[in-house]
Design a protein around this motif. Structure first.
Motif, mmCIF file in Angstrom:
data_model
loop_
_atom_site.group_PDB
_atom_site.id
_atom_site.type_symbol
_atom_site.label_atom_id
_atom_site.label_comp_id
_atom_site.label_asym_id
_atom_site.label_seq_id
_atom_site.Cartn_x
_atom_site.Cartn_y
_atom_site.Cartn_z
ATOM 1 N N SER A 60 -5.667 8.955 6.077
ATOM 2 C CA SER A 60 -4.749 7.897 6.495
ATOM 3 C C SER A 60 -3.482 8.592 7.009
ATOM 4 C CB SER A 60 -4.441 6.980 5.291
ATOM 5 O OG SER A 60 -3.739 5.831 5.720
ATOM 6 N N HIS A 61 -2.369 7.888 7.030
ATOM 7 C CA HIS A 61 -1.176 8.479 7.675
ATOM 8 C C HIS A 61 -0.100 8.843 6.655
ATOM 9 C CE1 HIS A 61 1.078 4.609 7.314
ATOM 10 N NE2 HIS A 61 -0.124 4.111 7.358
ATOM 11 N N LEU A 62 0.741 9.809 7.003
ATOM 12 C CA LEU A 62 1.832 10.255 6.113
ATOM 13 C C LEU A 62 3.205 9.810 6.624
ATOM 14 C CD1 LEU A 62 0.596 13.870 5.236
ATOM 15 C CD2 LEU A 62 0.579 11.860 3.735
ATOM 16 N N PHE A 95 3.146 3.592 -0.764
ATOM 17 C CA PHE A 95 1.681 3.536 -0.769
ATOM 18 C C PHE A 95 1.080 3.459 0.647
ATOM 19 C CE2 PHE A 95 0.992 2.954 -5.306
ATOM 20 C CZ PHE A 95 2.213 2.468 -5.747
ATOM 21 N N ASP A 96 1.784 2.804 1.570
ATOM 22 C CA ASP A 96 1.267 2.553 2.925
ATOM 23 C C ASP A 96 1.077 3.878 3.652
ATOM 24 O OD1 ASP A 96 2.629 0.818 5.869
ATOM 25 O OD2 ASP A 96 0.787 1.950 5.544
ATOM 26 N N GLY A 97 -0.175 4.327 3.663
ATOM 27 C CA GLY A 97 -0.517 5.624 4.281
ATOM 28 C C GLY A 97 -0.874 6.656 3.226
ATOM 29 N N GLU A 151 1.458 10.359 12.658
ATOM 30 C CA GLU A 151 2.195 9.224 13.223
ATOM 31 C C GLU A 151 1.229 8.070 13.406
ATOM 32 O OE1 GLU A 151 2.304 7.073 15.717
ATOM 33 O OE2 GLU A 151 4.284 6.411 15.231
ATOM 34 N N GLU A 152 1.417 7.021 12.630
ATOM 35 C CA GLU A 152 0.563 5.823 12.766
ATOM 36 C C GLU A 152 1.410 4.590 13.016
ATOM 37 O OE1 GLU A 152 0.466 3.200 10.515
ATOM 38 O OE2 GLU A 152 -1.303 2.186 11.275
ATOM 39 N N GLU A 153 2.627 4.584 12.466
ATOM 40 C CA GLU A 153 3.434 3.359 12.461
ATOM 41 C C GLU A 153 4.039 3.012 13.815
ATOM 42 O OE1 GLU A 153 3.205 2.318 8.251
ATOM 43 O OE2 GLU A 153 3.518 1.348 10.170
ATOM 44 N N GLY A 154 4.253 4.003 14.652
ATOM 45 C CA GLY A 154 4.867 3.695 15.949
ATOM 46 C C GLY A 154 6.347 3.394 15.825
ATOM 47 N N GLU A 181 -3.828 -3.375 0.944
ATOM 48 C CA GLU A 181 -4.176 -4.512 1.802
ATOM 49 C C GLU A 181 -3.005 -4.982 2.650
ATOM 50 O OE1 GLU A 181 -5.209 -8.114 -0.292
ATOM 51 O OE2 GLU A 181 -4.950 -9.278 1.538
ATOM 52 N N GLN A 182 -1.817 -4.904 2.098
ATOM 53 C CA GLN A 182 -0.592 -5.353 2.789
ATOM 54 C C GLN A 182 -0.641 -6.869 3.049
ATOM 55 O OE1 GLN A 182 -1.017 -2.409 6.097
ATOM 56 N NE2 GLN A 182 0.957 -1.633 5.408
ATOM 57 N N GLY A 183 -1.425 -7.574 2.279
ATOM 58 C CA GLY A 183 -1.532 -9.028 2.404
ATOM 59 C C GLY A 183 -1.936 -9.600 1.058
ATOM 60 N N SER A 239 4.389 -5.356 1.853
ATOM 61 C CA SER A 239 4.348 -3.984 2.378
ATOM 62 C C SER A 239 5.431 -3.844 3.442
ATOM 63 C CB SER A 239 2.962 -3.688 2.965
ATOM 64 O OG SER A 239 2.915 -2.373 3.461
ATOM 65 N N HIS A 240 5.611 -2.581 3.907
ATOM 66 C CA HIS A 240 6.738 -2.294 4.809
ATOM 67 C C HIS A 240 8.044 -2.726 4.140
ATOM 68 C CE1 HIS A 240 4.223 -1.962 8.774
ATOM 69 N NE2 HIS A 240 3.845 -1.151 7.822
ATOM 70 N N HIS A 241 8.097 -2.398 2.830
ATOM 71 C CA HIS A 241 9.219 -2.807 1.963
ATOM 72 C C HIS A 241 9.241 -1.880 0.753
ATOM 73 C CE1 HIS A 241 11.544 -5.165 -0.905
ATOM 74 N NE2 HIS A 241 11.962 -5.911 0.096
HETATM 75 MN MN MN Z 1 2.337 0.386 7.955
#
Ligand code: MN
Ligand code: HGY
Ligand code: MN
Length: 415
Positions: A77-79, A88-90, A122-125, A195-197, A383-385
Motif C-alpha cells: 500500500s502507500h506510505l 492507518f491509511d496506507g 505517492e498515492e494520495e495526490g 475501509e474509510q467508510g 479517515s483522512h483525519h
Molecule cells: Mn487516503
C-alpha cells in the motif's frame, strides 16, 4: 497474537514521522517520506526481506522464491499521507504483510513463490493533485503529462523525481528503469487497507473484501474575473471570481446530492492575491468526482461542465479546467478475491463484499496483475483525519487473515 502487538507499535512509531509539527503529513519525496522509508526498510530487512528503492521513491521488500522461475505475489500500500492524516491509511497495508511474512517464517512455512511488499511513495495526490504517482512509477506507467504536473512551488514531477541527479526524468527513462515483474510472472496484488467508510462497522465485522474500486476524476479549475476595490465597485459592475466559484461549488454539491452513489468534493480553494478589501480577480480550486459506475460519473462531469459554462457566461468570467486525474472504476479479480474471502471466512466466520469509494493503488496494479483488497473496519468510518482508528483486535483479525491467505496460496502453488 504477539505479532499484532508489534504491528500496533510499528504503526505508532511510523505515525510520528511527519513533515509538519503536531500533525501527520508526509507528501511525495518529502524529507519525512525519506525518514519513513528508512524505518520501513529496516523493519523489512529484520523480517528477512531484501530491500530496494526505485526511481520514484517506492520502498520494495522482496522475499525470493525457490528459483528464478518462481511467480511473485505482490502485497503493499502507500506510505504517503494527506495533510493532518491518520496513521492507518496506507501504512497498515505495508506493515501488516511484513509482520505476516515474519510470522510465517517463524512458523517455518516455506513459500513456493516470491513475495514483494511495496511501500508506494505517492498515492494520495496531495503535492501534485494527481494520485498514484508511486504505483504508476513502479508499474512503468508514468506519462509525460504526469511528469509535467507542477506543485505549488512550480516544481514538476519530473524535476522532483530527478532531484539532484543529471537531467529531468522522462517517461521513457522511468519506464526503462521500472522493469516491473511481467504480468505472467505475477500471482496477483493484494492490498490491506482501512475501509474509510461505515459499512463494516454497521455490519459489526472486523474485515471484508472489496468487489470494486470506484472511478475517480480530479480537476483544477481556475475562474478569472476582475479584481477591484471592495468599497467603490457597485455590485452590478463586478466580475467576482470567488462568487462565481462559490455558485459552482453549491451547484456541484446539489447535483451530487440528487445523484445516488455520486460524490463530489472541492477540497482546496485559493484566491490569487486575495485581500479583505479586494474583489477576487482569480480563484483556483480542486474538484474530485467519483462513482462506482463510469457512465454515471461521466454524465455528472458533463452536467458540471455545462453549469460552469452558464455561470461564467452570466458573470462575465473566464474559466479553465485542467484534468489532473481520470481513473475508470476497477473490478477486483473474482478468483483472487474468492481466495481472500475463504481466509476471511476461516478467521472471521463470515465475509462481506463491498465497493470502495476511496481510490487505491490496486487501480494502477490492475494493469499488471489480478487485484484483491482486504478492508479493515475503522471507527465511525472516519479517515483522512487524525482520529482515524482501527482497533488492535481488528488489525489482529486482518493479520490472521493475511497469514492464512499466504499459507493457503503456498499450499496451492506448492503442489
Ligand atoms: Mn487516503
Ligand atoms: O482519495 C482517495 O480516495 C484515497 O484516499 N487516496
Ligand atoms: Mn489510502
Amino acid at each position: 497474537m504477539k505479532a499484532a502487538r508489534q504491528l500496533a507499535r510499528w504503526l505508532d512509531e511510523l505515525g510520528r514521522i511527519s513533515d509538519e509539527r503536531g500533525r501527520l503529513t508526509r507528501t511525495f519525496l518529502s524529507p519525512a517520506m525519506g525518514r519513513a522509508n528508512a524505518l520501513v526498510s529496516r523493519w523489512m530487512r529484520e523480517a528477512g526481506l531484501a530491500v530496494r528503492f526505485d526511481a520514484v521513491g517506492n520502498v520494495i521488500g522482496r522475499l525470493d522464491g525457490p528459483d528464478a522461475r518462481s511467480k511473485t505475489l505482490l502485497l503493499g500500500s502507500h506510505l504517503d499521507t494527506v495533510r493532518n492524516a491518520g496513521k492507518f491509511d496506507g501504512p497498515l497495508g505495508v506493515l501488516l504483510p511484513v509482520v505476516a511474512l515474519a510470522e510465517l517464517r517463524r512458523r517455518g512455512v516455506a513459500l513456493p513463490f516470491a513475495v514483494e511488499v511495496i511501500g508506494f511513495s505517492e498515492e494520495e495526490g496531495v503535492r501534485f493533485a494527481s494520485a498514484y504517482l508511486g504505483s504508476k512509477g513502479y508499474a512503468g506507467l508514468l506519462t509525460t503529462a504526469d511528469l509535467n504536473l507542477r506543485d505549488a512551488g512550480g516544481v514538476s514531477v519530473g524535476e522532483a523525481i530527478s532531484h539532484g541527479s543529471r537531467g529531468t526524468a522522462t517517461a521513457a527513462k522511468l519506464r526503462e528503469a521500472a522493469r516491473p515483474p511481467r504480468s505472467r510472472d505475477l500471482i496477483g496484488y493484494v492490498e490491506v487497507h482501512i475501509e474509510q467508510g461505515p459499512v463494516l462497522e454497521q455490519a459489526k465485522l472486523a474485515v471484508g473484501v472489496v468487489s470494486a474500486i470506484a472511478g475517480q476524476s480530479r480537476f483544477r479549475l481556475t475562474w478569472s474575473g476582475m479584481a477591484g476595490h471592495a468599497g467603490t465597485t457597485p455590485m452590478n459592475l463586478r466580475r467576482d471570481a470567488l462568487a462565481g466559484a462559490a455558485e459552482f461549488v453549491s451547484g456541484v454539491e446539489a447535483l451530487a446530492r440528487r445523484t445516488p452513489g455520486l460524490v463530489a468534493t472541492v477540497g482546496l480553494i485559493e484566491v490569487s492575491g486575495g485581500a479583505a478589501n479586494v474583489i477576487p480577480g482569480e480563484v483556483t480550486h480542486t474538484l474530485d468526482v467519483r462513482h462506482a459506475r463510469d457512465a454515471v460519473r461521466r454524465d455528472a462531469l458533463m452536467r458540471m461542465g455545462r453549469l460552469a459554462t452558464r455561470i461564467a457566461r452570466n458573470r462575465g468570467l473566464e474559466r479553465h479546467w485542467l484534468r489532473t486525474q481520470d481513473n475508470a472504476a476497477v473490478a477486483c479479480a473474482p478468483a483472487l478475491t474468492a481466495q481472500l474471502a475463504r481466509s476471511v471466512e476461516a478467521v472471521q466466520g463470515s465475509c462481506l463484499s463491498l465497493v470502495s469509494g476511496a481510490g487505491h493503488d490496486g487501480v494502477v496494479l490492475s494493469a499488471l496483475a489480478p487485484v484483491a483488497m482486504l478492508f479493515v473496519r475503522c471507527r465511525d468510518g472516519l479517515s483522512h483525519h487524525p482520529a482515524e482508528h482501527a482497533s488492535p483486535a481488528d488489525c489482529d483479525v486482518a493479520l490472521r487473515v493475511m497469514v492464512d491467505f499466504i499459507a493457503r496460496m503456498a499450499q496451492q502453488h506448492g503442489r
